[in-house]
Write a protein that holds these residues in place. Structure first.
Motif, mmCIF file in Angstrom:
data_model
loop_
_atom_site.group_PDB
_atom_site.id
_atom_site.type_symbol
_atom_site.label_atom_id
_atom_site.label_comp_id
_atom_site.label_asym_id
_atom_site.label_seq_id
_atom_site.Cartn_x
_atom_site.Cartn_y
_atom_site.Cartn_z
ATOM 1 N N ALA A 1 -2.737 -0.276 -0.467
ATOM 2 C CA ALA A 1 -2.062 -0.288 -1.779
ATOM 3 C C ALA A 1 -0.985 -1.362 -1.835
ATOM 4 N N ILE A 2 -0.633 -1.696 -3.082
ATOM 5 C CA ILE A 2 0.534 -2.561 -3.333
ATOM 6 C C ILE A 2 1.514 -1.719 -4.143
ATOM 7 N N LEU A 3 2.787 -1.786 -3.751
ATOM 8 C CA LEU A 3 3.808 -0.999 -4.440
ATOM 9 C C LEU A 3 4.888 -1.945 -4.990
ATOM 10 N N PRO A 4 4.616 -2.611 -6.115
ATOM 11 C CA PRO A 4 5.645 -3.494 -6.675
ATOM 12 C C PRO A 4 6.792 -2.661 -7.250
ATOM 13 N N VAL A 5 7.996 -3.160 -7.098
ATOM 14 C CA VAL A 5 9.191 -2.461 -7.622
ATOM 15 C C VAL A 5 9.815 -3.360 -8.683
ATOM 16 N N VAL B 1 -13.351 -5.462 7.777
ATOM 17 C CA VAL B 1 -14.077 -4.970 8.962
ATOM 18 C C VAL B 1 -14.720 -3.634 8.566
ATOM 19 N N ASP B 2 -16.030 -3.576 8.653
ATOM 20 C CA ASP B 2 -16.773 -2.346 8.305
ATOM 21 C C ASP B 2 -16.357 -1.795 6.935
ATOM 22 N N GLY B 3 -16.229 -2.680 5.962
ATOM 23 C CA GLY B 3 -15.909 -2.233 4.597
ATOM 24 C C GLY B 3 -14.450 -1.882 4.387
ATOM 25 N N LYS B 4 -13.599 -2.146 5.401
ATOM 26 C CA LYS B 4 -12.167 -1.845 5.249
ATOM 27 C C LYS B 4 -11.366 -3.135 5.356
ATOM 28 N N GLN C 1 -7.516 -6.184 -7.462
ATOM 29 C CA GLN C 1 -8.933 -6.052 -7.828
ATOM 30 C C GLN C 1 -9.824 -6.738 -6.781
ATOM 31 N N LYS C 2 -9.383 -7.932 -6.387
ATOM 32 C CA LYS C 2 -10.165 -8.702 -5.410
ATOM 33 C C LYS C 2 -10.337 -7.924 -4.101
ATOM 34 N N TYR C 3 -9.278 -7.231 -3.676
ATOM 35 C CA TYR C 3 -9.306 -6.565 -2.366
ATOM 36 C C TYR C 3 -9.452 -5.039 -2.466
ATOM 37 N N ASP C 4 -9.737 -4.561 -3.689
ATOM 38 C CA ASP C 4 -9.961 -3.125 -3.888
ATOM 39 C C ASP C 4 -8.749 -2.290 -3.440
#
Ligand code: PLP
Length: 400
Positions: free
Chosen positions: A158-162, A143-146, A179-182
């Motif tokens: 963000a993704i925070l893998p542990v 939505v609107d670039g977000k 990468q796909k979702y920036d």
């Protein structure tokens, strides 16, 4: 107090263990720690600046192949700052595994953001990359670039893998989605210094990574942490934020709110000595894991955590699944029985989506984390675990 009664066994990781007992995971301090700490005391460089801080930062960064290391007071502080420099803002969302120690989820909240909990995959117990992808593909929209979570309306940042228990996450599919979702990827490698994913070191598989040097980790500084990254601007920002955001070395000028998250020179001195021993510590951990695995292969109902073909685990905490139907008792009963024999064991964490502290967070998954929580038991895994103690643990579990 009647001193003929044995002290009850505590299951806290760092808790004192009665004499003759076998602790879960305690440090091995058998190298240059005294020498280097004495150098700090002799030179009076005991506080948060000093040569060992820089040396320790380089040692850890070089070991994982990262361009920069920034020492912090704890692993939790490292996570907090890593999220800030990666651009996580208040009311953003960060994807976090449900099955983890609580620190990464708390760090997300310190940044004013919200965790989205994702279930584990059943093979190696790490965050499930398929569920991460499903959440991003099905529950989020641009939505609107977000990228917004449709349910909460918040931006997913963000993704925070542990990398739990010394084993790496299957990171490539996660990096692909990022990468796909920036999205930025902030690795929590606090339990896995030295672990490898397809030949690359955990903590340096993505944009920024964090380590802990708490007393139960593979190397320790008593308490401490480190951020590693290949992004020079982020490393500089991390140093700035962890050292009170000073904009002038002499005048007390601050543009931003900073933090006192520094590691002292004394702690870093210990860290340098511990880093010298890390390869040997990893070898010892592997040897302990192989011995457990060989024995439990013959013990119906007790299954060791697997190592993926693409992984090199450091086997930080050797953990088994106890199948009550096959083994005869459940994991908690076995834990108590081991405790009564002076052997410290402990379950894995309550899945974080069940935690009252994070009750408002979004959750996606099935029952993998719950099942692992019910069945898993971590066993003594100290680098200094004597062979006869290892055999004692094995015997207590195998002789049923
Ligand atoms: C997965 C995980 N993340 C973060 C931390 C926090 O590290 P520290 O205790 O150094 O703050 C720990 C352990 O302590 C941990 O196990």
């Amino acid at each position: 107090m009647n001193d003929t009664v044995a002290a009850p066994m505590s299951f806290e990781p760092g808790a004192a263990v009665a004499e003759g007992g076998i602790p879960l995971c305690v440090p091995a301090i058998c190298g240059n720690e005294w020498k280097y700490v004495k150098e700090c005391l002799d030179s009076q460089w005991v506080s948060s600046v000093g040569p060992f801080v820089n040396r320790f930062e380089s040692a850890v960064a070089n070991f994982v192949g990262a361009a920069h290391g920034v020492a912090t007071s704890t692993g939790t502080a490292a996570l907090h700052i890593a999220l800030l420099v990666a651009g996580v803002e208040p009311d953003d969302e960060v994807i976090v595994p449900a099955l983890s120690f609580i620190a990464p989820a708390n760090a997300v909240r310190y940044a004013g953001a919200w965790p989205v909990f994702v279930d584990s995959e059943p093979n190696y117990w790490q965050i499930d990359p398929e569920r991460v992808a499903a959440f991003l593909n099905n529950d989020c929209e641009w939505v609107d670039g977000k990228l917004l979570n449709r349910h909460s309306g918040r931006r997913v940042k963000a993704i925070l893998p542990v990398h739990i228990l010394g084993h790496p996450v299957d990171i490539d599919p996660i990096l692909e989605q990022a990468q796909k979702y920036d999205l930025v990827v902030v690795e929590d490698a606090t339990e896995s210094l030295g672990a490898e994913y397809k030949g690359r070191k955990a903590g340096n598989l993505s944009h920024i990574g964090c380590f802990s040097f708490n007393g139960n980790k593979i190397i320790t500084t008593g308490g401490g942490g480190m951020i590693v990254t290949n992004n020079a601007a982020w490393a500089e920002k991390a140093k700035y934020l962890t050292t009170q955001a000073k904009d002038d070395p002499v005048e007390y000028v601050h543009r931003e709110i900073g933090f006192n998250y520094r590691l002292t020179n004394v702690q870093a001195a210990m860290g340098c000595a511990q880093m010298e021993q890390l390869p040997q510590f990893i070898e010892t951990k592997k040897r302990i894991a192989h011995r457990y695995a060989r024995s439990f292969a013959q013990t119906p109902g007790v299954t060791m955590m697997n190592q993926a073909s693409w992984a090199l685990s450091i086997f930080w905490l050797n953990t088994v699944l106890v199948d009550e139907r096959e083994y005869g008792i459940d994991s908690r009963t076995l834990m108590k029985r081991l405790g009564s024999h002076g052997i410290q064991a402990r379950p894995l964490w309550q899945p974080l989506h069940r935690s009252a502290a994070h009750s408002q967070a979004h959750w996606t998954g099935g029952d993998v984390a719950d099942q692992l929580n019910r069945q898993a038991l971590s066993l003594p895994s100290s680098v200094g675990l004597a062979d006869e103690d290892l055999e004692r643990v094995i015997k207590e579990i195998s002789d049923r």
